[in-house]
Each structure stands twice: as structure tokens, then as C-alpha cells.
Design an enzyme around this catalytic site. Structure first.
Site, PDB file in Angstrom:
ATOM      1  N   THR A 160      21.042  32.421  74.104  1.00 52.78           N
ATOM      2  CA  THR A 160      21.668  32.856  75.358  1.00 52.78           C
ATOM      3  C   THR A 160      20.973  34.096  75.906  1.00 52.78           C
ATOM      4  OG1 THR A 160      23.800  32.043  74.654  1.00 52.78           O
ATOM      5  CG2 THR A 160      23.833  33.878  76.191  1.00 52.78           C
ATOM      6  N   ARG A 188      32.735  21.286  74.696  1.00 49.38           N
ATOM      7  CA  ARG A 188      32.752  22.556  73.946  1.00 49.38           C
ATOM      8  C   ARG A 188      32.318  23.726  74.835  1.00 49.38           C
ATOM      9  NH1 ARG A 188      29.101  26.914  72.628  1.00 49.38           N
ATOM     10  NH2 ARG A 188      29.691  27.744  70.616  1.00 49.38           N
ATOM     11  N   VAL A 189      33.064  24.812  74.767  1.00 48.43           N
ATOM     12  CA  VAL A 189      32.712  26.040  75.489  1.00 48.43           C
ATOM     13  C   VAL A 189      32.648  27.162  74.458  1.00 48.43           C
ATOM     14  CG1 VAL A 189      33.557  27.746  77.159  1.00 48.43           C
ATOM     15  CG2 VAL A 189      33.704  25.296  77.687  1.00 48.43           C
ATOM     16  N   GLY A 190      31.655  28.011  74.578  1.00 47.36           N
ATOM     17  CA  GLY A 190      31.495  29.101  73.614  1.00 47.36           C
ATOM     18  C   GLY A 190      32.056  30.414  74.114  1.00 47.36           C
ATOM     19  N   ASP A 191      31.524  31.486  73.574  1.00 44.23           N
ATOM     20  CA  ASP A 191      32.010  32.830  73.906  1.00 44.23           C
ATOM     21  C   ASP A 191      31.448  33.365  75.224  1.00 44.23           C
ATOM     22  OD1 ASP A 191      29.463  32.750  72.629  1.00 44.23           O
ATOM     23  OD2 ASP A 191      29.526  34.932  72.422  1.00 44.23           O
ATOM     24  N   THR A 211      25.510  37.461  71.457  1.00 39.59           N
ATOM     25  CA  THR A 211      24.823  36.189  71.397  1.00 39.59           C
ATOM     26  C   THR A 211      24.995  35.657  69.981  1.00 39.59           C
ATOM     27  OG1 THR A 211      22.698  35.087  71.711  1.00 39.59           O
ATOM     28  CG2 THR A 211      22.625  37.295  70.795  1.00 39.59           C
ATOM     29  N   GLY A 212      24.836  34.356  69.822  1.00 36.31           N
ATOM     30  CA  GLY A 212      24.981  33.786  68.482  1.00 36.31           C
ATOM     31  C   GLY A 212      26.031  32.698  68.452  1.00 36.31           C
ATOM     32  N   GLY A 214      29.083  31.148  68.948  1.00 39.29           N
ATOM     33  CA  GLY A 214      30.183  31.576  69.807  1.00 39.29           C
ATOM     34  C   GLY A 214      31.560  31.486  69.179  1.00 39.29           C
TER      35      GLY A 214
END
Ligand code: SD4
Length: 295
Positions: A160, A188-191, A211-212, A214
Site C-alpha cells: 500500500t 474483503r476490505v482492509g485497514d 501498511t501490512g 490489514g
């Protein structure tokens, strides 16, 4: 508790994640030098990587989810608490610009999926039909042969672009844009597009970006943790370390995932820390390695 109001720095400053932070920072610095705002700078910087991301983890050229769809997440936030985010968006070349429009033109913070795409069209932004680049298509088809989902640290999945900038007026903004994890579940949705998780800014304290993996950051609201640590008196470096410590405490087997955390306060001090080795970040036009929690 609010930290003592030290004078806000008026020296423009830009901080961003990974190697592709370099072209992003160069663009952001250009915008700031022309008198642009911190928000203009992080938006323009993220757009550079959305258009051209050799790691295939940002923008329409990214690796897809397991159904072969590229779904994108982005967010922006300014120190006054105003934020805009989009998640699970398809066919939009610059999700970060769409996130900014959510902030600027709607009473909402987060728009997702078809609704976010409809808003894009209403703003005159092209929404392209689903497509993969030839390279992404080839890799996805190879992945389908095995269908083994094993996110790899620092490569393939985790790149990201997240940015923090401080402008000459002493204002701060953050932004993030990503395709999330390669071969993730559809939906799927991340951070990254979640305020407090992937990005957070609060004047007059500071901002943080992540980043990473999520899911580890969503469980702990990582960026918010770091900003609240600064509010309680931590330096940005101490704040990053405290947030990573909490992420590791809440998410078992830290050797199996990566999270990188960056923070900046309004006096222009910065911090960087990661779960593992290999998290690179850019401060201005310099590339650095963040110190890792696991040695
Ligand atoms: C996510 N945090 O969707 C993002 C991925 C990422 O560097 O940061 N990659 O989980």
C-alpha cells in the site's frame, strides 16, 4: 489530555510507505513547493503510484481478488477530523481522488462498492469495466491452479502507499490507497480505508499511517493507537513502537505477518517501526529501513 501546544512546524514535510514512496514524495513536495495544501500533496503523491505501481498492489494494474476482480480501497484525512474513504471500488483509476471527493462533497465518511462507483460517475469520473493487465491475469491464472492463500511478508501482497504531509500553513493530512491483499476473498476490505486503522490525523497532536496485514491493524485501530500515544506525550517514534507492541500483543505469531507504522507530529518529528525487517519508508527524498520489533 492534549499535549502541550508546541509550535506547529511550517517546514513542509512528507512521509510515506515503501520504496514507491519516493516518486510519491517527489510529487507531494512539488505540490507543497507551489503552495499546495498537505491534502493536495498526499492526494497527488498517491495518484502517482495509482497510475504506476510496479509492485501491482495499488491502482487498476494490481493483482485481483480470488474471483479475478481488482477491488480498491482509499482514504484521506485532515487534522480537523474531516475524512473521506472509499472501499471495494472497481474500475476507478484514482480511488484516492474519489475518497477526497467523499470528504469534500458529501456529509459522509465512507462509501463502498456500487454506491461509491455511482458517486464517481456523478462526479464525472470514469468507471471502467472490469479488466486485468496481462501480467495480473497470468499470475492470477497460475494462482488458481493451486488456490493456496498464503500472504507473503513484504512482497507480493503488502505494498500500500500511505502518506503523511505537513504544509507551510502547519496543516497535516494523511492518505492511503491500495488493492488490499492479492487473492483476498471477494468483498474483503482492509485497514487502509478505515479511519483510525490505516490512517488517522488529529490536530494539534499528529498523524499516523500503517501498511501490512490489514486484519491485524483493524483489530487494534493501529493508527489511532499511535496518535493517542502522542497525545499522551509519546514522541512519534515511541508512539509507533507502542502501537506495534499492541498489535503484536493482540495478533499471535508476529513472525507470520508484517505491519509498518509511521507517525509525525505537528512540530515535524517523525517515527517509524515495523513488526519485521524489510519495511522501507521515505522521509522527503530519502529512503530508510524501519527498525523492526522482531530481530
Ligand atoms: C490491507 N494494509 O489491505 C493493506 C495492505 C497493505 O502494504 O498495506 N499493503 O490489508
Amino acid at each position: 489530555m492534549t499535549s502541550p501546544a508546541a509550535a506547529a512546524s511550517t517546514t513542509p514535510l512528507v512521509l510515506s510507505t515503501w520504496n514507491h514512496g519516493l516518486p510519491a514524495n517527489r510529487k507531494a513536495i512539488e505540490v507543497l513547493a507551489r503552495g499546495g495544501s498537505a491534502l493536495d500533496a498526499v492526494e497527488a503523491g498517491c495518484m502517482v503510484v495509482e497510475l504506476d505501481c510496479p509492485d501491482m498492489t495499488v491502482g487498476l494494474g494490481s493483482r485481483p481478488d480470488r474471483e479475478g476482480r481488482v477491488t480498491l480501497d482509499a482514504a484521506v484525512m485532515t487534522g480537523d477530523g474531516r475524512a473521506g474513504c472509499v472501499a471495494f471500488v472497481q474500475g476507478v483509476a484514482h480511488p484516492v481522488a474519489l475518497a477526497r471527493l467523499v470528504r469534500d462533497r458529501t456529509p459522509h465518511v465512507l462509501l463502498v462498492g456500487a454506491g461509491a462507483e455511482q458517486f464517481a460517475r456523478e462526479c464525472g469520473i470514469e468507471v471502467r469495466p472490469p479488466a486485468l493487465t496481462p501480467k495480473a491475469e497470468e499470475e492470477w491464472r497460475a494462482w488458481l491452479a493451486e488456490r493456496r492463500y498464503a500472504p507473503k511478508i513484504n512482497i507480493e501482497n503488502h505494498d500500500t502507499i500511505s502518506m503523511l504531509a505537513l504544509d507551510a500553513r502547519g496543516e497535516m493530512a494523511a492518505a492511503s490507497t491500495t488493492s488490499g491483499l492479492a487473492y483476498k476473498m471477494h468483498g474483503r476490505v482492509g485497514d487502509s480505508p478505515i479511519i483510525g486503522a490505516g490512517i488517522f490525523v488529529d490536530a494539534p497532536v499528529g498523524g499516523a499511517i500503517c501498511t501490512g496485514l490489514g486484519e491485524t491493524v483493524l483489530r487494534t485501530l493501529g493508527a489511532h493507537l499511535a496518535v493517542e500515544a502522542m497525545r499522551a506525550g509519546a514522541t512519534p517514534q515511541q508512539a509507533c513502537e507502542a502501537a506495534i507492541e499492541r498489535i503484536v500483543a493482540r495478533n499471535p505469531n508476529p513472525e507470520s505477518y508484517q505491519v509498518g507504522m509511521l507517525a509525525m507530529d505537528f512540530t515535524g518529528r517523525t517515527g517509524a517501526f515495523a513488526v519485521q525487517r524489510g519495511f522501507t519508508y521515505c522521509l522527503g527524498t530519502d529512503l530508510h529501513d524501519a527498525p523492526p520489533r522482531l530481530r
